[in-house]
Design a protein around this motif. Structure first.
Motif, PDB file in Angstrom:
ATOM      1  N   UNK A  76     -41.095  91.991 -12.090  1.00 53.36           N
ATOM      2  CA  UNK A  76     -40.685  90.923 -11.173  1.00 53.36           C
ATOM      3  C   UNK A  76     -39.483  90.148 -11.714  1.00 53.36           C
ATOM      4  N   UNK A  77     -39.321  90.120 -13.041  1.00 48.33           N
ATOM      5  CA  UNK A  77     -38.203  89.397 -13.636  1.00 48.33           C
ATOM      6  C   UNK A  77     -37.250  90.384 -14.297  1.00 48.33           C
ATOM      7  N   UNK A  78     -35.995  90.032 -14.321  1.00 47.18           N
ATOM      8  CA  UNK A  78     -34.998  90.898 -14.930  1.00 47.18           C
ATOM      9  C   UNK A  78     -35.230  90.971 -16.448  1.00 47.18           C
ATOM     10  N   UNK A  79     -34.780  92.070 -17.015  1.00 46.39           N
ATOM     11  CA  UNK A  79     -35.082  92.297 -18.425  1.00 46.39           C
ATOM     12  C   UNK A  79     -33.824  92.329 -19.290  1.00 46.39           C
ATOM     13  N   UNK A  80     -32.682  91.978 -18.692  1.00 44.10           N
ATOM     14  CA  UNK A  80     -31.442  92.125 -19.463  1.00 44.10           C
ATOM     15  C   UNK A  80     -30.960  90.822 -20.080  1.00 44.10           C
ATOM     16  N   UNK A  81     -31.783  89.786 -20.078  1.00 45.58           N
ATOM     17  CA  UNK A  81     -31.441  88.554 -20.804  1.00 45.58           C
ATOM     18  C   UNK A  81     -32.588  88.247 -21.760  1.00 45.58           C
ATOM     19  N   UNK A  82     -32.277  87.807 -22.986  1.00 45.81           N
ATOM     20  CA  UNK A  82     -33.337  87.524 -23.954  1.00 45.81           C
ATOM     21  C   UNK A  82     -34.225  86.386 -23.474  1.00 45.81           C
ATOM     22  N   UNK A  83     -35.520  86.586 -23.635  1.00 49.36           N
ATOM     23  CA  UNK A  83     -36.489  85.617 -23.132  1.00 49.36           C
ATOM     24  C   UNK A  83     -36.264  84.235 -23.742  1.00 49.36           C
ATOM     25  N   UNK A  84     -35.972  84.186 -25.042  1.00 53.57           N
ATOM     26  CA  UNK A  84     -35.842  82.876 -25.690  1.00 53.57           C
ATOM     27  C   UNK A  84     -34.674  82.081 -25.094  1.00 53.57           C
ATOM     28  N   UNK A  85     -33.621  82.794 -24.727  1.00 50.86           N
ATOM     29  CA  UNK A  85     -32.499  82.100 -24.103  1.00 50.86           C
ATOM     30  C   UNK A  85     -32.873  81.611 -22.707  1.00 50.86           C
TER      31      UNK A  85
ATOM     32  N   UNK B 199     -34.684  86.805 -10.906  1.00 51.88           N
ATOM     33  CA  UNK B 199     -34.966  87.886  -9.964  1.00 51.88           C
ATOM     34  C   UNK B 199     -34.012  89.057 -10.192  1.00 51.88           C
ATOM     35  N   UNK B 200     -34.556  90.240 -10.421  1.00 52.53           N
ATOM     36  CA  UNK B 200     -33.710  91.397 -10.723  1.00 52.53           C
ATOM     37  C   UNK B 200     -32.984  91.879  -9.485  1.00 52.53           C
ATOM     38  N   UNK B 201     -31.912  92.645  -9.682  1.00 53.09           N
ATOM     39  CA  UNK B 201     -31.157  93.225  -8.584  1.00 53.09           C
ATOM     40  C   UNK B 201     -32.091  93.974  -7.623  1.00 53.09           C
ATOM     41  N   UNK B 202     -31.839  93.790  -6.337  1.00 58.46           N
ATOM     42  CA  UNK B 202     -32.611  94.529  -5.349  1.00 58.46           C
ATOM     43  C   UNK B 202     -33.837  93.813  -4.842  1.00 58.46           C
ATOM     44  N   UNK B 203     -34.182  92.683  -5.446  1.00 58.21           N
ATOM     45  CA  UNK B 203     -35.327  91.933  -4.939  1.00 58.21           C
ATOM     46  C   UNK B 203     -34.846  90.636  -4.299  1.00 58.21           C
ATOM     47  N   UNK B 204     -35.625  90.157  -3.347  1.00 52.72           N
ATOM     48  CA  UNK B 204     -35.269  88.932  -2.651  1.00 52.72           C
ATOM     49  C   UNK B 204     -35.735  87.728  -3.470  1.00 52.72           C
ATOM     50  N   UNK B 205     -34.870  86.741  -3.594  1.00 60.83           N
ATOM     51  CA  UNK B 205     -35.258  85.502  -4.262  1.00 60.83           C
ATOM     52  C   UNK B 205     -36.075  84.664  -3.286  1.00 60.83           C
ATOM     53  N   UNK B 206     -37.299  84.326  -3.660  1.00 58.18           N
ATOM     54  CA  UNK B 206     -38.175  83.627  -2.721  1.00 58.18           C
ATOM     55  C   UNK B 206     -37.886  82.127  -2.639  1.00 58.18           C
ATOM     56  N   UNK B 207     -38.068  81.578  -1.448  1.00 62.56           N
ATOM     57  CA  UNK B 207     -38.122  80.127  -1.259  1.00 62.56           C
ATOM     58  C   UNK B 207     -36.886  79.345  -1.632  1.00 62.56           C
ATOM     59  N   UNK B 208     -35.729  79.769  -1.194  1.00 63.71           N
ATOM     60  CA  UNK B 208     -34.521  79.029  -1.543  1.00 63.71           C
ATOM     61  C   UNK B 208     -34.081  78.069  -0.446  1.00 63.71           C
TER      62      UNK B 208
END
Lengths: 206, 206
Positions: B142-151, B190-199
């Motif tokens: 559900x969440x993108x994986x290309x940014x470090x979690x701690x950041x 939100x990773x590419x290809x998924x809709x960002x909910x509730x904006x």
DNA sequence: ATGATCTTGAACATTCTTGTTCGATTTAGG
DNA sequence: CCTAAATCGAACAAGAATGTTCAAGATCAT
């Protein structure tokens, strides 16, 4: 033998004013509450001399801020915003990062001794520039369009400030700040279905 | 008629201690540099009384921080993190937002009068919780994986703090803070290809 | 060399904050 | 009713920061 209680020099007035401005900038950027004494000592100058050039603390801070604003605006104005919006944003972030590193918490010092109106005007110009870039990228289909531009600008400034704080705290190497900010903003801006460029160098960040 | 120069009361000691803690919390949350005088006045209590209950400024700040940390940890611990990671994150952001609004700049006050070690430990626990949630969301796709979690965690705290500052400055209504933070974080996560909910509710922000 | 300019440290007044001391006053509890 | 606890404002001492004044020393231009 007569002990010489004071050893004054003549020096150049303009030169000293420069020293004081430089020292005040560097000192206030780290500690917005730094005393006049600290600033004078950092400038290698007596406190009396400082008061000879700047009527009081407010005037000194105002002068420092004015110079910093001029420099910042020049730096940011020179950034090339043409071409690919993502690449342009990275260039703009790089320039902003340098400015933030240099002037750090000076904004805080300014807020404590200057009327709020002056500061607001100083922020508006660079802010409008970022807004235009983001709008351009959005219209070109490179940036997502489902978040308000003004909030994105606020977020960018916030993240930049956070990175600077991390650097001052020794948590983040200064040369990784711009990369971290760029990765965050591009992650936030890149719309679904597009690849976020250049995230590799971020792997090691905190 | 004799004018009564002093009008002391007996009251309840525990009650006054509570008043002082409440007033100190509220006052220091807005202005970390608030003087003991201001705090005593806000508590409706004499400065002498305050010193009767708290040895010095450091002890008072420590007590305030200890209470705030207990409350914060309890609030954040109660958040339900099961189910959809995005929804869980929104709940966590909501709770974090309330805590931040309540305690605002109290961290700054703490940093000035408390040893740094105590603060670090206080931040680690909630931080680890957010990290686990983000990792879970990432593993669940559900969440993108290309940014470090701690950041990402740092970014979230930063954005939260920025929103609180905006509220204190009167730029942002308090009830829109959590929405703005959630939209930013979900946009980033939100990773590419998924809709960002509730904006939708973010359209009007600043 | 001489005077104008610039600098110096020391000393001082002022203000603000912290923390303490004191005598007077109120009140809860026995 | 009486005592002990808790409060009050006022006054004080100490410390730090701001800003001023002053007499003395250094330097540059003429």
């Amino acid at each position: 033998m007569t002990t010489s209680p004071a050893r004054p020099q003549r020096a150049d007035a303009r030169r000293n004013v420069e020293s004081i401005l430089d020292a005040a900038t560097a000192t206030l950027a780290r500690d917005p509450d730094a005393s006049i004494n600290e600033i004078a000592k950092a400038a290698g100058v007596g406190r009396v001399t400082l008061y000879g050039h700047f009527e009081n603390r407010g005037v000194l801070v105002a002068a420092v801020v004015a110079r910093a604003m001029q420099d910042s605006e020049a730096s940011l104005r020179d950034v090339d915003l043409s071409g690919d919006p993502a690449a342009a944003l990275v260039r703009l972030i790089e320039a902003t990062w340098q400015v933030t590193l240099r002037y750090g918490a000076l904004v805080v010092a300014a807020e404590k001794s200057l009327p709020a109106a002056d500061l607001a005007a100083a922020h508006d110009q660079p802010r409008a520039r970022v807004e235009r870039l983001l709008e351009h990228g959005r219209d070109a289909g490179r940036f997502r369009s489902d978040l308000p531009v003004s909030w994105l600008v606020t977020t960018m400034h916030t993240v930049t400030h956070a990175a600077a704080t991390s650097v001052y705290a020794g948590e983040l190497p200064a040369d990784q700040g711009a990369g971290a900010i760029a990765a965050t903003m591009l992650g936030l801006l890149t719309p679904p279905g597009q690849v976020v460029p250049g995230l590799d160098e971020l792997r090691t960040v905190r």
